[in-house]
Structure formats: C-alpha cells, structure tokens
Write a protein that holds these residues in place. Structure first.
Motif, PDB file in Angstrom:
ATOM      1  N   HIS A  22      -3.294  -2.162  -4.585  1.00  0.00           N
ATOM      2  CA  HIS A  22      -3.882  -1.524  -3.414  1.00  0.00           C
ATOM      3  C   HIS A  22      -5.138  -2.289  -3.031  1.00  0.00           C
ATOM      4  O   HIS A  22      -6.140  -2.264  -3.743  1.00  0.00           O
ATOM      5  CB  HIS A  22      -4.212  -0.067  -3.761  1.00  0.00           C
ATOM      6  CG  HIS A  22      -4.505   0.761  -2.569  1.00  0.00           C
ATOM      7  ND1 HIS A  22      -5.738   0.790  -1.992  1.00  0.00           N
ATOM      8  CD2 HIS A  22      -3.719   1.569  -1.831  1.00  0.00           C
ATOM      9  CE1 HIS A  22      -5.698   1.601  -0.949  1.00  0.00           C
ATOM     10  NE2 HIS A  22      -4.490   2.084  -0.826  1.00  0.00           N
ATOM     11  N   LEU A  23      -5.078  -3.017  -1.886  1.00  0.00           N
ATOM     12  CA  LEU A  23      -6.119  -4.009  -1.619  1.00  0.00           C
ATOM     13  C   LEU A  23      -7.465  -3.364  -1.305  1.00  0.00           C
ATOM     14  O   LEU A  23      -8.503  -3.955  -1.587  1.00  0.00           O
ATOM     15  CB  LEU A  23      -5.694  -4.909  -0.460  1.00  0.00           C
ATOM     16  CG  LEU A  23      -4.632  -5.917  -0.866  1.00  0.00           C
ATOM     17  CD1 LEU A  23      -4.212  -6.747   0.313  1.00  0.00           C
ATOM     18  CD2 LEU A  23      -5.149  -6.832  -1.955  1.00  0.00           C
ATOM     19  N   PHE A  24      -7.464  -2.156  -0.743  1.00  0.00           N
ATOM     20  CA  PHE A  24      -8.748  -1.518  -0.484  1.00  0.00           C
ATOM     21  C   PHE A  24      -9.488  -1.254  -1.793  1.00  0.00           C
ATOM     22  O   PHE A  24     -10.694  -1.520  -1.908  1.00  0.00           O
ATOM     23  CB  PHE A  24      -8.520  -0.212   0.273  1.00  0.00           C
ATOM     24  CG  PHE A  24      -9.795   0.450   0.649  1.00  0.00           C
ATOM     25  CD1 PHE A  24     -10.459   0.062   1.786  1.00  0.00           C
ATOM     26  CD2 PHE A  24     -10.342   1.417  -0.156  1.00  0.00           C
ATOM     27  CE1 PHE A  24     -11.652   0.644   2.120  1.00  0.00           C
ATOM     28  CE2 PHE A  24     -11.535   2.006   0.177  1.00  0.00           C
ATOM     29  CZ  PHE A  24     -12.191   1.626   1.321  1.00  0.00           C
ATOM     30  N   ALA A  25      -8.738  -0.762  -2.796  1.00  0.00           N
ATOM     31  CA  ALA A  25      -9.355  -0.530  -4.107  1.00  0.00           C
ATOM     32  C   ALA A  25      -9.868  -1.837  -4.693  1.00  0.00           C
ATOM     33  O   ALA A  25     -10.921  -1.864  -5.340  1.00  0.00           O
ATOM     34  CB  ALA A  25      -8.349   0.117  -5.046  1.00  0.00           C
ATOM     35  N   LEU A  69      -9.265  -6.885   5.934  1.00  0.00           N
ATOM     36  CA  LEU A  69      -8.231  -5.871   5.698  1.00  0.00           C
ATOM     37  C   LEU A  69      -7.818  -5.185   6.995  1.00  0.00           C
ATOM     38  O   LEU A  69      -6.661  -4.780   7.147  1.00  0.00           O
ATOM     39  CB  LEU A  69      -8.751  -4.813   4.722  1.00  0.00           C
ATOM     40  CG  LEU A  69      -8.572  -5.078   3.248  1.00  0.00           C
ATOM     41  CD1 LEU A  69      -8.890  -3.829   2.479  1.00  0.00           C
ATOM     42  CD2 LEU A  69      -7.167  -5.508   2.968  1.00  0.00           C
ATOM     43  N   ALA A  70      -8.785  -5.055   7.936  1.00  0.00           N
ATOM     44  CA  ALA A  70      -8.438  -4.424   9.206  1.00  0.00           C
ATOM     45  C   ALA A  70      -7.424  -5.264   9.958  1.00  0.00           C
ATOM     46  O   ALA A  70      -6.648  -4.741  10.749  1.00  0.00           O
ATOM     47  CB  ALA A  70      -9.696  -4.234  10.044  1.00  0.00           C
ATOM     48  N   LEU A  71      -7.409  -6.587   9.709  1.00  0.00           N
ATOM     49  CA  LEU A  71      -6.496  -7.474  10.435  1.00  0.00           C
ATOM     50  C   LEU A  71      -5.175  -7.664   9.704  1.00  0.00           C
ATOM     51  O   LEU A  71      -4.170  -8.007  10.330  1.00  0.00           O
ATOM     52  CB  LEU A  71      -7.148  -8.844  10.642  1.00  0.00           C
ATOM     53  CG  LEU A  71      -8.434  -8.847  11.448  1.00  0.00           C
ATOM     54  CD1 LEU A  71      -9.039 -10.237  11.466  1.00  0.00           C
ATOM     55  CD2 LEU A  71      -8.153  -8.389  12.854  1.00  0.00           C
ATOM     56  N   THR A  72      -5.155  -7.484   8.373  1.00  0.00           N
ATOM     57  CA  THR A  72      -3.936  -7.749   7.611  1.00  0.00           C
ATOM     58  C   THR A  72      -3.429  -6.449   6.995  1.00  0.00           C
ATOM     59  O   THR A  72      -3.872  -5.374   7.343  1.00  0.00           O
ATOM     60  CB  THR A  72      -4.204  -8.775   6.499  1.00  0.00           C
ATOM     61  OG1 THR A  72      -5.227  -8.248   5.672  1.00  0.00           O
ATOM     62  CG2 THR A  72      -4.641 -10.085   7.073  1.00  0.00           C
ATOM     63  N   SER A  73      -2.486  -6.578   6.070  1.00  0.00           N
ATOM     64  CA  SER A  73      -1.904  -5.372   5.479  1.00  0.00           C
ATOM     65  C   SER A  73      -2.783  -4.867   4.345  1.00  0.00           C
ATOM     66  O   SER A  73      -3.638  -5.581   3.831  1.00  0.00           O
ATOM     67  CB  SER A  73      -0.500  -5.666   4.969  1.00  0.00           C
ATOM     68  OG  SER A  73      -0.479  -5.668   3.578  1.00  0.00           O
ATOM     69  N   ARG A  74      -2.564  -3.613   3.953  1.00  0.00           N
ATOM     70  CA  ARG A  74      -3.404  -2.989   2.938  1.00  0.00           C
ATOM     71  C   ARG A  74      -2.814  -3.156   1.549  1.00  0.00           C
ATOM     72  O   ARG A  74      -3.420  -2.770   0.571  1.00  0.00           O
ATOM     73  CB  ARG A  74      -3.519  -1.494   3.218  1.00  0.00           C
ATOM     74  CG  ARG A  74      -4.347  -1.194   4.414  1.00  0.00           C
ATOM     75  CD  ARG A  74      -5.571  -0.459   3.972  1.00  0.00           C
ATOM     76  NE  ARG A  74      -6.079   0.346   5.064  1.00  0.00           N
ATOM     77  CZ  ARG A  74      -6.301   1.634   4.926  1.00  0.00           C
ATOM     78  NH1 ARG A  74      -6.018   2.238   3.794  1.00  0.00           N
ATOM     79  NH2 ARG A  74      -6.798   2.304   5.904  1.00  0.00           N
ATOM     80  N   ARG A  75      -1.575  -3.670   1.456  1.00  0.00           N
ATOM     81  CA  ARG A  75      -0.920  -3.773   0.145  1.00  0.00           C
ATOM     82  C   ARG A  75      -0.660  -5.233  -0.174  1.00  0.00           C
ATOM     83  O   ARG A  75      -0.297  -6.010   0.703  1.00  0.00           O
ATOM     84  CB  ARG A  75       0.412  -3.009   0.152  1.00  0.00           C
ATOM     85  CG  ARG A  75       0.228  -1.528   0.183  1.00  0.00           C
ATOM     86  CD  ARG A  75       1.159  -0.857  -0.816  1.00  0.00           C
ATOM     87  NE  ARG A  75       0.581   0.403  -1.259  1.00  0.00           N
ATOM     88  CZ  ARG A  75       0.188   0.627  -2.507  1.00  0.00           C
ATOM     89  NH1 ARG A  75       0.326  -0.291  -3.434  1.00  0.00           N
ATOM     90  NH2 ARG A  75      -0.320   1.783  -2.846  1.00  0.00           N
ATOM     91  N   GLU A  76      -0.822  -5.566  -1.442  1.00  0.00           N
ATOM     92  CA  GLU A  76      -0.530  -6.920  -1.870  1.00  0.00           C
ATOM     93  C   GLU A  76       0.956  -7.012  -2.199  1.00  0.00           C
ATOM     94  O   GLU A  76       1.528  -6.095  -2.794  1.00  0.00           O
ATOM     95  CB  GLU A  76      -1.360  -7.240  -3.110  1.00  0.00           C
ATOM     96  CG  GLU A  76      -1.187  -8.647  -3.608  1.00  0.00           C
ATOM     97  CD  GLU A  76      -1.995  -8.885  -4.875  1.00  0.00           C
ATOM     98  OE1 GLU A  76      -2.779  -7.982  -5.239  1.00  0.00           O
ATOM     99  OE2 GLU A  76      -1.812  -9.941  -5.483  1.00  0.00           O
ATOM    100  N   LYS A  77       1.575  -8.139  -1.785  1.00  0.00           N
ATOM    101  CA  LYS A  77       2.985  -8.327  -2.120  1.00  0.00           C
ATOM    102  C   LYS A  77       3.099  -8.653  -3.608  1.00  0.00           C
ATOM    103  O   LYS A  77       2.307  -9.411  -4.159  1.00  0.00           O
ATOM    104  CB  LYS A  77       3.562  -9.479  -1.304  1.00  0.00           C
ATOM    105  CG  LYS A  77       3.775  -9.123   0.154  1.00  0.00           C
ATOM    106  CD  LYS A  77       4.749 -10.110   0.785  1.00  0.00           C
ATOM    107  CE  LYS A  77       4.905  -9.834   2.261  1.00  0.00           C
ATOM    108  NZ  LYS A  77       3.863 -10.521   3.050  1.00  0.00           N
ATOM    109  N   VAL A  78       4.098  -8.068  -4.263  1.00  0.00           N
ATOM    110  CA  VAL A  78       4.286  -8.309  -5.691  1.00  0.00           C
ATOM    111  C   VAL A  78       4.951  -9.673  -5.869  1.00  0.00           C
ATOM    112  O   VAL A  78       5.999  -9.926  -5.265  1.00  0.00           O
ATOM    113  CB  VAL A  78       5.178  -7.218  -6.317  1.00  0.00           C
ATOM    114  CG1 VAL A  78       5.295  -7.443  -7.807  1.00  0.00           C
ATOM    115  CG2 VAL A  78       4.602  -5.859  -6.035  1.00  0.00           C
ATOM    116  N   PRO A  79       4.336 -10.556  -6.653  1.00  0.00           N
ATOM    117  CA  PRO A  79       4.960 -11.875  -6.843  1.00  0.00           C
ATOM    118  C   PRO A  79       6.252 -11.736  -7.657  1.00  0.00           C
ATOM    119  O   PRO A  79       6.364 -10.901  -8.554  1.00  0.00           O
ATOM    120  CB  PRO A  79       3.898 -12.658  -7.610  1.00  0.00           C
ATOM    121  CG  PRO A  79       3.073 -11.626  -8.280  1.00  0.00           C
ATOM    122  CD  PRO A  79       3.090 -10.417  -7.388  1.00  0.00           C
ATOM    123  N   GLY A  80       7.230 -12.584  -7.321  1.00  0.00           N
ATOM    124  CA  GLY A  80       8.540 -12.469  -7.952  1.00  0.00           C
ATOM    125  C   GLY A  80       8.543 -12.863  -9.417  1.00  0.00           C
ATOM    126  O   GLY A  80       9.136 -12.190 -10.246  1.00  0.00           O
TER     127      GLY A  80
END
Lengths: 183, 102
Positions: A22-25, A69-80
């Motif tokens: 959770h990128l905000f955290a 964060l206001a410009l991008t998404s709030r969640r980090e993509k999980v690396p494969g």
C-alpha cells in the motif's frame, strides 16, 4: 542504549517499507524513517544534519511523494519473481562496505586522523585569526568560504530550477481554467 | 528520572510504529505518523536533558513546527487530491458543502 533501540526501529521500518504494497503507507513510513534517522543524528551530535534530514526527509519529500501518488496508482504491482542478481549485488556491496569500516578508528577516538589534521589549529587560532566566537561559523564562513559559496550556488540554482518547473505548469493551468470558464 | 521518561517515550514510539504497520485505514496511519513526530520531538528534548545539554530544546521546537506543516500537507492532499495551487472558489465551496454534510 537509546541508539540501539532507534536502530532497531529503523530496521523494522525499512523491512515494513519493503513488505507493504500500500503505497500511501509506504510514504508515511519513509517519513518515519527520516524522523528516526534525525533522532540518531542528534544522538551523534550532528544536530545540523539532523535538522536537514527532518526538514527534507520528513517534510518536503513526503509532500513530493504524495503529489506523485496523486498522479499514479496507490498500489504497488507485485513482482512476478524474486530478483536474484540484484540481491547478490546488494549483498556483496554491503559486505564490502562493512569490510571498509573495519580499519576505521573507533567512534569518538581523540587520536583519529580527522581530529589531528586541521582541527587543533581551528580550535586554538580561529579566535585570533578570524575573530568570530563560534568556531563552526568561522570554519564555514572563512576557512572554507569558497566551499560554502559553491554549496549556496548549487542550492540557489536548484531552487530556481524547481520554481521554474512548478511555476510554469501552475500558470498554464490557471489560464486553461479561465478559458474553460469563458467558453 | 529522565531515563524512565526516555524509556516511556521509546515504548510509545514502538506502539505508534505498530499502529503504522497494521493500521487498517489511512487516518490511523496519518495519526500514527503525527504521534511519532511528536514523540521524536519529546525524545530529542529528553535526550538534551539526559546528556545535560538542554540547548537541544530549540531544535526540538523546530521539529514540532515541521511535523505540523507536513501533517497539514497530508491532510490537504486528502481533501483536494492535489498539492501546489490554492484551490479556486468553486472547489472550496464544494469542500465546505461536503464538510457540513458529513
């Protein structure tokens, strides 16, 4: 004792930054990380460094990352997959840095080279040579005057650049809004 | 006595960290960061008295100011979803309406 506890908190915070998605955290945690490092710097008597760390790390960079964060998404993509090669490089670099600290003088050692080079002259002669009561001020403003001037030039240039970048978009946006209201 | 105060502050910092790691909502985390900043200010003050150099108290006060500013920035981000320009009149009245409704 306090520094050990603070270092433990620092390690816990770093682990949480890595684990959380959770990128905000994560942004909040980086602010806490800066506050903890600032506390450690105060413990090491580097009060000025601590103040810069608190102002820039906990204050300005938190705000900048929130703006991102206001410009991008709030969640980090999980690396494969787990990146193995970067992990090895980081481990080797860390081991080399630890090895480099082995032949450093002990913390607070009065016989360390840094305390025997020019420091005695600053302490004994700066009062008569410069005439400023504060030794740090006389070092920064007189003995290393050109160095300080260079630093100030760099900071001034960076400030002008940021003002140009931020001020440019703000003016344009305001003009667009005015046109929308008219049209 | 100052040692006990420092220990208590460190425990409080740990509790704030736990809330920051676990915190289910965003507001828990904002509050935890704010608490953590306040505890850092207190810890620096107590450390000044612990090492018998209370001049550090001024720096602790400046930390308190910075903490306040960053909390305001975070809350402003929540309200307006953007930083930088002051919101124009239309947005502000919208915000006031939302505030009075909720």
């Amino acid at each position: 004792m306090i520094d050990i506890v603070l270092l433990t908190f620092l390690a816990l915070t770093a682990l949480a930054i890595v684990r959380l998605r959770h990128l905000f955290a994560v942004v909040m945690l980086t602010g806490v990380y800066s506050l903890l490092s600032a506390g450690l710097f105060v413990l090491l008597d580097a009060v000025d460094v601590a103040f810069i760390e608190a102002a820039v790390g906990a204050g300005i960079s938190t705000v900048l990352m929130l703006g991102t964060l206001a410009l991008t998404s709030r969640r980090e993509k999980v690396p494969g997959r787990i990146p193995v090669l970067p992990l090895i490089v980081v481990l080797i670099t860390g081991a080399a840095l630890l090895y480099g600290t082995l032949d450093m003088p002990r913390f607070g050692d009065a016989g360390a080279p840094i305390h025997r080079h020019v420091a005695p002259r600053y302490i004994h002669d700066s009062g008569t040579e410069i005439g400023v009561p504060n030794i740090v001020t006389s070092v920064l403003a007189s003995y290393r005057g050109f160095d300080t001037l260079g630093e100030l030039t760099v900071i001034f240039t960076a400030g002008i650049g940021i003002l140009l970048l931020l001020g440019g978009t703000g003016g344009r946006r305001r003009k667009d809004e005015e046109m929308e209201e008219e049209g | 006595m100052f040692t006990a105060a420092a220990a208590a502050i460190l425990i409080t910092m740990f509790l704030a960290l736990v809330r920051l790691f676990a915190g289910p909502t965003l507001y828990d985390r904002v509050l935890a960061v704010n608490t953590f900043g306040t505890k850092t200010v207190l810890l620096i003050g107590v450390m000044g008295f612990l090492t018998e150099r209370p001049e550090f108290l001024d720096i602790a006060l400046l930390y308190a100011l910075i903490n306040f500013i960053s909390t305001i920035a975070i809350l402003k981000f929540f309200r307006y979803r953007a930083l930088g320009d002051a919101p124009d009149r239309k947005h502000r009245t919208d915000a006031w309406k939302r505030l009075s409704i909720s």
